[in-house]
Design a protein around this motif. Structure first.
Motif, PDB file in Angstrom:
ATOM      1  N   PRO A  88     -41.172-131.535  23.541  1.00  0.00           N
ATOM      2  CA  PRO A  88     -42.434-131.089  22.927  1.00  0.00           C
ATOM      3  C   PRO A  88     -43.410-132.230  22.690  1.00  0.00           C
ATOM      4  O   PRO A  88     -44.627-132.016  22.665  1.00  0.00           O
ATOM      5  CB  PRO A  88     -41.979-130.447  21.615  1.00  0.00           C
ATOM      6  CG  PRO A  88     -40.629-131.032  21.338  1.00  0.00           C
ATOM      7  CD  PRO A  88     -40.007-131.274  22.680  1.00  0.00           C
ATOM      8  N   GLU A  89     -42.895-133.471  22.526  1.00  0.00           N
ATOM      9  CA  GLU A  89     -43.775-134.604  22.246  1.00  0.00           C
ATOM     10  C   GLU A  89     -44.305-135.296  23.489  1.00  0.00           C
ATOM     11  O   GLU A  89     -45.150-136.202  23.399  1.00  0.00           O
ATOM     12  CB  GLU A  89     -43.048-135.617  21.361  1.00  0.00           C
ATOM     13  CG  GLU A  89     -41.898-136.365  22.040  1.00  0.00           C
ATOM     14  CD  GLU A  89     -40.556-135.678  21.919  1.00  0.00           C
ATOM     15  OE1 GLU A  89     -39.527-136.371  21.892  1.00  0.00           O
ATOM     16  OE2 GLU A  89     -40.543-134.417  21.857  1.00  0.00           O
ATOM     17  N   ALA A  90     -43.839-134.915  24.686  1.00  0.00           N
ATOM     18  CA  ALA A  90     -44.263-135.576  25.920  1.00  0.00           C
ATOM     19  C   ALA A  90     -45.767-135.465  26.103  1.00  0.00           C
ATOM     20  O   ALA A  90     -46.335-134.369  26.010  1.00  0.00           O
ATOM     21  CB  ALA A  90     -43.535-134.974  27.111  1.00  0.00           C
ATOM     22  N   ALA A  91     -46.414-136.611  26.374  1.00  0.00           N
ATOM     23  CA  ALA A  91     -47.875-136.617  26.437  1.00  0.00           C
ATOM     24  C   ALA A  91     -48.358-137.640  27.463  1.00  0.00           C
ATOM     25  O   ALA A  91     -47.694-138.641  27.736  1.00  0.00           O
ATOM     26  CB  ALA A  91     -48.472-136.942  25.067  1.00  0.00           C
ATOM     27  N   PHE A  92     -49.541-137.375  28.010  1.00  0.00           N
ATOM     28  CA  PHE A  92     -50.200-138.337  28.884  1.00  0.00           C
ATOM     29  C   PHE A  92     -50.843-139.430  28.038  1.00  0.00           C
ATOM     30  O   PHE A  92     -50.944-139.316  26.808  1.00  0.00           O
ATOM     31  CB  PHE A  92     -51.255-137.632  29.740  1.00  0.00           C
ATOM     32  CG  PHE A  92     -50.678-136.684  30.761  1.00  0.00           C
ATOM     33  CD1 PHE A  92     -50.034-137.173  31.888  1.00  0.00           C
ATOM     34  CD2 PHE A  92     -50.772-135.306  30.588  1.00  0.00           C
ATOM     35  CE1 PHE A  92     -49.504-136.309  32.838  1.00  0.00           C
ATOM     36  CE2 PHE A  92     -50.242-134.433  31.522  1.00  0.00           C
ATOM     37  CZ  PHE A  92     -49.598-134.940  32.650  1.00  0.00           C
ATOM     38  N   SER A  93     -51.287-140.476  28.710  1.00  0.00           N
ATOM     39  CA  SER A  93     -51.828-141.619  27.982  1.00  0.00           C
ATOM     40  C   SER A  93     -53.117-141.289  27.244  1.00  0.00           C
ATOM     41  O   SER A  93     -53.501-142.016  26.323  1.00  0.00           O
ATOM     42  CB  SER A  93     -52.074-142.782  28.954  1.00  0.00           C
ATOM     43  OG  SER A  93     -52.993-142.405  29.962  1.00  0.00           O
ATOM     44  N   ASP A  94     -53.795-140.203  27.619  1.00  0.00           N
ATOM     45  CA  ASP A  94     -55.006-139.799  26.897  1.00  0.00           C
ATOM     46  C   ASP A  94     -54.695-138.917  25.698  1.00  0.00           C
ATOM     47  O   ASP A  94     -55.604-138.429  25.020  1.00  0.00           O
ATOM     48  CB  ASP A  94     -55.983-139.087  27.837  1.00  0.00           C
ATOM     49  CG  ASP A  94     -55.435-137.783  28.400  1.00  0.00           C
ATOM     50  OD1 ASP A  94     -54.246-137.457  28.123  1.00  0.00           O
ATOM     51  OD2 ASP A  94     -56.163-137.090  29.128  1.00  0.00           O
ATOM     52  N   GLY A  95     -53.407-138.698  25.420  1.00  0.00           N
ATOM     53  CA  GLY A  95     -53.004-137.917  24.258  1.00  0.00           C
ATOM     54  C   GLY A  95     -52.763-136.449  24.524  1.00  0.00           C
ATOM     55  O   GLY A  95     -52.211-135.753  23.672  1.00  0.00           O
ATOM     56  N   SER A  96     -53.131-135.953  25.692  1.00  0.00           N
ATOM     57  CA  SER A  96     -52.938-134.537  26.001  1.00  0.00           C
ATOM     58  C   SER A  96     -51.482-134.278  26.347  1.00  0.00           C
ATOM     59  O   SER A  96     -50.799-135.131  26.912  1.00  0.00           O
ATOM     60  CB  SER A  96     -53.842-134.121  27.160  1.00  0.00           C
ATOM     61  OG  SER A  96     -53.540-134.862  28.327  1.00  0.00           O
ATOM     62  N   PRO A  97     -50.970-133.097  26.016  1.00  0.00           N
ATOM     63  CA  PRO A  97     -49.550-132.823  26.252  1.00  0.00           C
ATOM     64  C   PRO A  97     -49.227-132.654  27.739  1.00  0.00           C
ATOM     65  O   PRO A  97     -50.070-132.212  28.523  1.00  0.00           O
ATOM     66  CB  PRO A  97     -49.316-131.523  25.489  1.00  0.00           C
ATOM     67  CG  PRO A  97     -50.661-130.856  25.464  1.00  0.00           C
ATOM     68  CD  PRO A  97     -51.658-131.970  25.349  1.00  0.00           C
ATOM     69  N   VAL A  98     -48.021-133.023  28.105  1.00  0.00           N
ATOM     70  CA  VAL A  98     -47.505-132.733  29.446  1.00  0.00           C
ATOM     71  C   VAL A  98     -46.970-131.312  29.423  1.00  0.00           C
ATOM     72  O   VAL A  98     -46.085-130.984  28.616  1.00  0.00           O
ATOM     73  CB  VAL A  98     -46.389-133.710  29.849  1.00  0.00           C
ATOM     74  CG1 VAL A  98     -45.816-133.340  31.215  1.00  0.00           C
ATOM     75  CG2 VAL A  98     -46.901-135.140  29.852  1.00  0.00           C
ATOM     76  N   VAL A 135     -45.116-136.992  37.466  1.00  0.00           N
ATOM     77  CA  VAL A 135     -45.882-135.865  36.940  1.00  0.00           C
ATOM     78  C   VAL A 135     -47.296-136.340  36.640  1.00  0.00           C
ATOM     79  O   VAL A 135     -47.491-137.317  35.901  1.00  0.00           O
ATOM     80  CB  VAL A 135     -45.224-135.273  35.676  1.00  0.00           C
ATOM     81  CG1 VAL A 135     -46.095-134.166  35.097  1.00  0.00           C
ATOM     82  CG2 VAL A 135     -43.829-134.738  36.010  1.00  0.00           C
ATOM     83  N   LEU A 136     -48.281-135.661  37.226  1.00  0.00           N
ATOM     84  CA  LEU A 136     -49.689-136.016  37.060  1.00  0.00           C
ATOM     85  C   LEU A 136     -50.386-134.989  36.185  1.00  0.00           C
ATOM     86  O   LEU A 136     -49.886-133.874  35.963  1.00  0.00           O
ATOM     87  CB  LEU A 136     -50.383-136.098  38.429  1.00  0.00           C
ATOM     88  CG  LEU A 136     -50.033-137.282  39.326  1.00  0.00           C
ATOM     89  CD1 LEU A 136     -48.675-137.101  40.001  1.00  0.00           C
ATOM     90  CD2 LEU A 136     -51.105-137.488  40.395  1.00  0.00           C
ATOM     91  N   LYS A 137     -51.568-135.363  35.736  1.00  0.00           N
ATOM     92  CA  LYS A 137     -52.359-134.493  34.860  1.00  0.00           C
ATOM     93  C   LYS A 137     -53.258-133.583  35.702  1.00  0.00           C
ATOM     94  O   LYS A 137     -54.174-134.060  36.381  1.00  0.00           O
ATOM     95  CB  LYS A 137     -53.197-135.343  33.909  1.00  0.00           C
ATOM     96  CG  LYS A 137     -54.056-134.553  32.918  1.00  0.00           C
ATOM     97  CD  LYS A 137     -54.795-135.513  31.988  1.00  0.00           C
ATOM     98  CE  LYS A 137     -55.844-134.787  31.146  1.00  0.00           C
ATOM     99  NZ  LYS A 137     -55.210-133.835  30.222  1.00  0.00           N
ATOM    100  N   LYS A 138     -52.981-132.309  35.703  1.00  0.00           N
ATOM    101  CA  LYS A 138     -53.713-131.353  36.540  1.00  0.00           C
ATOM    102  C   LYS A 138     -55.218-131.363  36.253  1.00  0.00           C
ATOM    103  O   LYS A 138     -56.032-131.391  37.182  1.00  0.00           O
ATOM    104  CB  LYS A 138     -53.156-129.950  36.327  1.00  0.00           C
ATOM    105  CG  LYS A 138     -53.924-128.873  37.091  1.00  0.00           C
ATOM    106  CD  LYS A 138     -53.397-127.482  36.776  1.00  0.00           C
ATOM    107  CE  LYS A 138     -54.229-126.431  37.519  1.00  0.00           C
ATOM    108  NZ  LYS A 138     -53.749-125.048  37.212  1.00  0.00           N
TER     109      LYS A 138
END
Length: 619
Positions: free
Chosen positions: A139-149, A207-210
């Protein structure tokens, strides 16, 4: 967001992206309920047996959880770069970015043959046949901009990479029958065919940010878009062709994970670019970069005696490894004449005076690669194929090269510069292949065309240039017209992607649990795909069958037999002129850099240096 399912029909890749079926959440739950409860979620997954570490492990055994954070680590590359996206076909990218800027669902430990532990995923689940695998995101997994994975990010990434990304992802994507969201944080992949490794390999894709790519062309190379990842490091700045600066993200989402303890210890990682290896080495001697990996044992003994070494400011470290030799040398492109003829390839191997070259280049201190998996239990054995290995090869007897069943060894020279016996053998092979020496000393075929080919090398690759200089003398004695072309990294990448070469250098490193990577390297389905890593262009159903046997193995004994059989086919196919193996890591580094006493079985790699190293604040 509703759960949904995408079923991928066995159709052309261009059509696969259109075959999307959205199901209601209720339908998904019905499908899930119909599946027998054959497995339980786990913290890890091993190719054979169970993961070595328990669910409550606190850190990987080869890391130092007390390692201090801080400092700047500087590494050097040669050439330049024109892209920051390591996941597409186009562009020249700093190779480190593929490993340092993005994370995967699972993390591969370097201290077990092939075992994964949860990273972005908190758990993994699969059935006994591994016909499917399901991951549940943390649940805590996040991209470097703070948005959740999210599951949506995962599914978009896999479909995008599998259809328009780098060729390394294509093979596995084609083996996926469908992928479906099974819960708010869960995604399941259902596989086609029997391949027990798929459940592990699928967990290692980045995993990339869509949302980042909603209005961008993902396939376009360039420096204007920096892909957003979830790793401890983010790209902070860059100067085109000169350097890239990565900064450790203080808000990294996984700082408290056991799998991340003692990892990513530097505040800053700088990748500096140099015109060639000589300039890079001089910069290292001057203290401008933090370390170098030395692949030449003779140079290691001869050239590492400069003032910084003698003062103790730079330290030499030799790192043991249990990994197979892999294959390093010069690959011949069988898509083109004359290398579509095994007799010509065999002649080129005989003409390569390894013993003399090795003495000249390394002082004879590095052993030769004798097969693709030599230096390990996976390597082919001397003499005829026996037992299970022979059983696997027998159905393809008419497709195997000489020696595959009866035994084969690379030709050995007498250590002299002339290499007379092997040159005579090479000449006989060329005569047999129809390349006969004329009055002018040039070998020609029946049509009068000279035996001519080009050796393509990268600019600044001094060791390979020195090797080829010696090799050219032997080719000239044989009446072969070989030329050497040296190009920069960008041109080299373009030519390799389009298979525009006759002979070039190759290096493939293997793990103690090879699998789908072998399909990528020499599978017949990838031979003609632009950007394929099947550089030799081999299409052999026997190779494909051995890879399938490896992937379907239920025991380590069956697996070892299949790899040994594959090794025989590749080695006797005479596709590569092998050179010396790198039987240990040789790392010279700033004395302020430290690493744990326990070395993983895979030794030195990007997952060890710089990943688990740190900077001693007291120098």
């Amino acid at each position: 967001m509703k759960p949904f399912r995408r079923r991928l029909q066995p159709a052309p890749i261009a059509q696969a992206r259109q075959l999307v079926t959205r199901l209601s959440a209720g339908a998904i739950l019905c499908v899930a309920a119909a599946i027998p409860a054959l497995a339980e979620p786990s913290h890890g997954l091993a190719m054979y047996g169970e993961p070595a570490l328990p669910a409550d492990f606190t850190h990987l055994p080869y890391t130092n959880p007390e390692a201090p954070k801080g400092g700047t680590f500087v590494t050097g590359n040669t050439g330049g770069f024109d892209s920051l996206n390591p996941f597409i076909i186009r562009g020249t990218v700093p190779w480190q970015l593929r490993f340092m800027t993005h994370e995967s669902l699972m993390y591969r430990t370097q201290d077990e043959p092939f075992t994964l532990y949860g990273l972005l995923a908190e758990s993994v689940e699969t059935d006994p046949n591994r016909s499917w695998v399901e991951f549940t995101l943390r649940p805590e997994a996040a991209f470097s901009d703070g948005s959740p994975v999210t599951v949506e990010d995962v599914m978009w990434t896999y479909e995008t990479l599998g259809t328009i990304g780098n060729a390394r992802y294509l093979g596995l994507w084609q083996s996926i029958d469908s992928m479906e969201q099974t819960g708010p944080r869960s995604v399941r992949f259902n596989f086609r065919g029997e391949d027990r490794e798929q459940a592990l390999v699928i967990g290692l894709w980045p995993v990339l940010k869509k949302a980042q790519w909603a209005d961008e062309d993902f396939t376009r190379s360039g420096l204007d878009v920096v892909p957003i990842g979830s790793s401890p490091y983010v790209i902070d700045s860059f100067e085109a062709g000169r350097n890239v600066v990565l900064k450790r993200n203080p808000d990294y989402w996984g700082n408290d994970l056991p799998i991340r303890q003692g990892i990513a210890n530097f505040d800053e990682i700088r990748i500096e670019f140099f015109g060639d290896q000589a300039a890079l080495f001089e910069s290292f001697k001057a203290g401008e970069i933090s370390f170098v990996r030395e692949f030449n044992a003779e140079k290691w003994d001869r050239d590492y005696d400069f003032p910084a070494i003698r003062s103790g400011d730079i330290v030499k470290a030799e790192i043991p490894s249990e990994r197979p030799s892999g294959i390093t040398g010069f690959v011949m492109n069988t898509r083109r004449a004359p290398f579509n003829d095994i007799r010509v390839r065999d002649a080129m191997i005989h003409a390569f005076n390894f013993e003399y070259i090795n003495e000249t280049i390394t002082g004879g201190k590095q052993p030769r690669i004798t097969s693709y998996f030599s230096h390990s239990q996976l390597g082919m054995r001397e003499g005829p194929a026996e037992g299970r290995v022979r059983e696997l090869l027998a159905p393809f007897a008419d497709r195997l090269a000489p020696g595959a069943l009866d035994g084969y060894a690379l030709p050995a020279g007498d250590g002299s510069a002339r290499n007379r016996a092997n040159i005579r053998t090479a000449a006989g092979l060329l005569d047999e292949a129809g390349w006969v020496t004329g009055d002018d000393g040039v070998r020609r075929n029946a049509a009068g065309d000279p035996l001519r080919f080009e050796i393509l090398l990268r600019q600044g690759d001094q060791q390979n240039e020195a090797i080829i200089d010696i090799y050219m003398n032997a080719l000239e004695r044989l009446g072969v017209q070989a030329g050497v072309t040296t190009v920069d990294n960008a041109q080299y990448a373009m030519r390799i992607e389009s298979f525009d070469f006759d002979m070039t250098d190759i290096r493939r490193q293997f793990s103690l649990s090879p699998g789908n990577d072998q399909r990528i390297y020499w599978g017949g389905d990838t031979a003609d795909q632009p950007g394929s890593r099947n550089l030799m262009g081999v299409k052999n159903p026997a190779i494909d069958a051995m890879v399938e046997a490896m992937l379907a193995s239920r025991s380590s004994e069956d697996f070892t037999a299949a790899v040994r059989a594959l090794d025989r086919i590749l080695t006797t196919g005479r596709y590569v002129i092998p050179i010396f193996m790198f039987d240990k890591g040789r790392v010279a580094h700033d004395a302020a850099l430290k690493y744990p006493e326990e070395i993983p079985i895979y030794g030195d790699s990007v997952y060890w240096l710089p990943e688990v190293w740190w900077m001693d604040p007291e120098g």
